[in-house]
Motif scaffolding. Structure first.
Motif, PDB file in Angstrom:
ATOM      1  N   MET A 276     -13.004  -5.861 -10.560  1.00  0.00           N
ATOM      2  CA  MET A 276     -11.759  -5.314 -10.053  1.00  0.00           C
ATOM      3  C   MET A 276     -11.945  -4.927  -8.582  1.00  0.00           C
ATOM      4  O   MET A 276     -12.944  -4.341  -8.202  1.00  0.00           O
ATOM      5  CB  MET A 276     -11.362  -4.083 -10.876  1.00  0.00           C
ATOM      6  N   ALA A 277     -10.964  -5.269  -7.788  1.00  0.00           N
ATOM      7  CA  ALA A 277     -11.010  -4.960  -6.358  1.00  0.00           C
ATOM      8  C   ALA A 277     -10.724  -3.476  -6.130  1.00  0.00           C
ATOM      9  O   ALA A 277     -10.142  -2.805  -6.978  1.00  0.00           O
ATOM     10  CB  ALA A 277      -9.974  -5.806  -5.625  1.00  0.00           C
ATOM     11  N   SER A 278     -11.123  -2.986  -4.984  1.00  0.00           N
ATOM     12  CA  SER A 278     -10.845  -1.601  -4.613  1.00  0.00           C
ATOM     13  C   SER A 278      -9.564  -1.533  -3.803  1.00  0.00           C
ATOM     14  O   SER A 278      -9.358  -2.334  -2.892  1.00  0.00           O
ATOM     15  CB  SER A 278     -11.985  -1.040  -3.780  1.00  0.00           C
ATOM     16  N   LEU A 279      -8.738  -0.559  -4.148  1.00  0.00           N
ATOM     17  CA  LEU A 279      -7.513  -0.351  -3.384  1.00  0.00           C
ATOM     18  C   LEU A 279      -7.781   0.494  -2.142  1.00  0.00           C
ATOM     19  O   LEU A 279      -7.156   0.304  -1.113  1.00  0.00           O
ATOM     20  CB  LEU A 279      -6.453   0.325  -4.261  1.00  0.00           C
ATOM     21  N   LEU A 280      -8.729   1.423  -2.289  1.00  0.00           N
ATOM     22  CA  LEU A 280      -9.063   2.303  -1.171  1.00  0.00           C
ATOM     23  C   LEU A 280     -10.516   2.068  -0.777  1.00  0.00           C
ATOM     24  O   LEU A 280     -11.357   1.765  -1.623  1.00  0.00           O
ATOM     25  CB  LEU A 280      -8.849   3.765  -1.556  1.00  0.00           C
ATOM     26  N   ASP A 281     -10.800   2.227   0.507  1.00  0.00           N
ATOM     27  CA  ASP A 281     -12.180   2.058   0.966  1.00  0.00           C
ATOM     28  C   ASP A 281     -12.956   3.370   0.817  1.00  0.00           C
ATOM     29  O   ASP A 281     -12.439   4.351   0.270  1.00  0.00           O
ATOM     30  CB  ASP A 281     -12.210   1.515   2.400  1.00  0.00           C
ATOM     31  N   GLU A 282     -14.197   3.380   1.297  1.00  0.00           N
ATOM     32  CA  GLU A 282     -15.071   4.550   1.138  1.00  0.00           C
ATOM     33  C   GLU A 282     -14.476   5.806   1.765  1.00  0.00           C
ATOM     34  O   GLU A 282     -14.744   6.912   1.322  1.00  0.00           O
ATOM     35  CB  GLU A 282     -16.455   4.296   1.771  1.00  0.00           C
ATOM     36  N   GLU A 283     -13.682   5.641   2.819  1.00  0.00           N
ATOM     37  CA  GLU A 283     -13.073   6.788   3.486  1.00  0.00           C
ATOM     38  C   GLU A 283     -11.752   7.203   2.845  1.00  0.00           C
ATOM     39  O   GLU A 283     -11.102   8.136   3.306  1.00  0.00           O
ATOM     40  CB  GLU A 283     -12.821   6.497   4.969  1.00  0.00           C
ATOM     41  N   GLY A 284     -11.318   6.460   1.824  1.00  0.00           N
ATOM     42  CA  GLY A 284     -10.050   6.784   1.169  1.00  0.00           C
ATOM     43  C   GLY A 284      -8.844   6.137   1.826  1.00  0.00           C
ATOM     44  O   GLY A 284      -7.705   6.439   1.472  1.00  0.00           O
ATOM     45  N   ALA A 285      -9.091   5.228   2.773  1.00  0.00           N
ATOM     46  CA  ALA A 285      -7.987   4.499   3.410  1.00  0.00           C
ATOM     47  C   ALA A 285      -7.690   3.229   2.604  1.00  0.00           C
ATOM     48  O   ALA A 285      -8.513   2.781   1.806  1.00  0.00           O
ATOM     49  CB  ALA A 285      -8.364   4.137   4.844  1.00  0.00           C
ATOM     50  N   ILE A 286      -6.538   2.660   2.843  1.00  0.00           N
ATOM     51  CA  ILE A 286      -6.160   1.419   2.165  1.00  0.00           C
ATOM     52  C   ILE A 286      -7.150   0.325   2.549  1.00  0.00           C
ATOM     53  O   ILE A 286      -7.420   0.118   3.733  1.00  0.00           O
ATOM     54  CB  ILE A 286      -4.716   1.045   2.526  1.00  0.00           C
ATOM     55  N   SER A 287      -7.699  -0.356   1.547  1.00  0.00           N
ATOM     56  CA  SER A 287      -8.669  -1.414   1.816  1.00  0.00           C
ATOM     57  C   SER A 287      -7.977  -2.603   2.480  1.00  0.00           C
ATOM     58  O   SER A 287      -6.763  -2.780   2.369  1.00  0.00           O
ATOM     59  CB  SER A 287      -9.348  -1.859   0.519  1.00  0.00           C
ATOM     60  N   GLU A 288      -8.781  -3.415   3.156  1.00  0.00           N
ATOM     61  CA  GLU A 288      -8.249  -4.579   3.862  1.00  0.00           C
ATOM     62  C   GLU A 288      -7.548  -5.542   2.898  1.00  0.00           C
ATOM     63  O   GLU A 288      -6.463  -6.050   3.185  1.00  0.00           O
ATOM     64  CB  GLU A 288      -9.406  -5.284   4.579  1.00  0.00           C
ATOM     65  N   SER A 289      -8.151  -5.785   1.739  1.00  0.00           N
ATOM     66  CA  SER A 289      -7.548  -6.724   0.784  1.00  0.00           C
ATOM     67  C   SER A 289      -6.259  -6.171   0.183  1.00  0.00           C
ATOM     68  O   SER A 289      -5.301  -6.912  -0.045  1.00  0.00           O
ATOM     69  CB  SER A 289      -8.544  -7.112  -0.305  1.00  0.00           C
ATOM     70  N   PHE A 290      -6.205  -4.851  -0.046  1.00  0.00           N
ATOM     71  CA  PHE A 290      -4.988  -4.222  -0.552  1.00  0.00           C
ATOM     72  C   PHE A 290      -3.887  -4.295   0.508  1.00  0.00           C
ATOM     73  O   PHE A 290      -2.736  -4.586   0.203  1.00  0.00           O
ATOM     74  CB  PHE A 290      -5.300  -2.775  -0.945  1.00  0.00           C
ATOM     75  N   GLU A 291      -4.258  -4.085   1.770  1.00  0.00           N
ATOM     76  CA  GLU A 291      -3.260  -4.158   2.844  1.00  0.00           C
ATOM     77  C   GLU A 291      -2.651  -5.557   2.927  1.00  0.00           C
ATOM     78  O   GLU A 291      -1.458  -5.707   3.178  1.00  0.00           O
ATOM     79  CB  GLU A 291      -3.858  -3.765   4.194  1.00  0.00           C
TER      80      GLU A 291
END
Length: 121
Positions: free
Chosen positions: A1-16
């Motif tokens: 499963m892909a991550s929606l948020l990155d390590e910093e809690g921002a929207i991940s590139e793939s989710f964006e």
């Protein structure tokens, strides 16, 4: 499963990228190619676009209270239309509070849990 948020809690590139494709479907002006990932610089969701997105995502338009809240707290144009930045803010908040709801939204728009577009919605 892909991550929606990155390590910093921002929207991940793939989710964006997914959100950009969803936004492109409802924004005005429309991008030349909705799957290119390129949005016109002044693209926004006007009231009709906001309602269409809400209907496709939730089965009904947002209540007036919800619309007011979105337009008050998210990034909007001078005319009160939701910008792509504001659209990201909506999903940032939702994902922080209820990631499963975001996954349901993505599924309704044709994305799987690897964030691949698998069907036309």
């Amino acid at each position: 499963m892909a991550s929606l948020l990155d390590e910093e809690g921002a929207i991940s590139e793939s989710f964006e990228k997914c959100l950009r494709q969803i936004f492109a479907k409802y924004c005005n002006p429309k991008p030349e190619s909705p799957f290119s990932g390129q949005l016109p610089p002044n693209a926004c969701l006007d009231p009709a676009g906001l309602d269409a997105w809400a209907c496709d995502t939730n089965g009904q338009p947002f209540s007036e209270d919800t619309k007011e809240e979105i337009l008050q707290f998210m990034d909007v144009t001078d005319e009160g239309n939701l910008t792509f930045k504001g659209f990201l803010q909506v999903y940032q908040l939702q994902t922080e509070n209820d990631e499963e709801e975001t996954w349901r939204d993505l599924a309704k728009h044709g994305f799987d849990r690897s964030l691949n577009f698998v069907q036309k919605s």
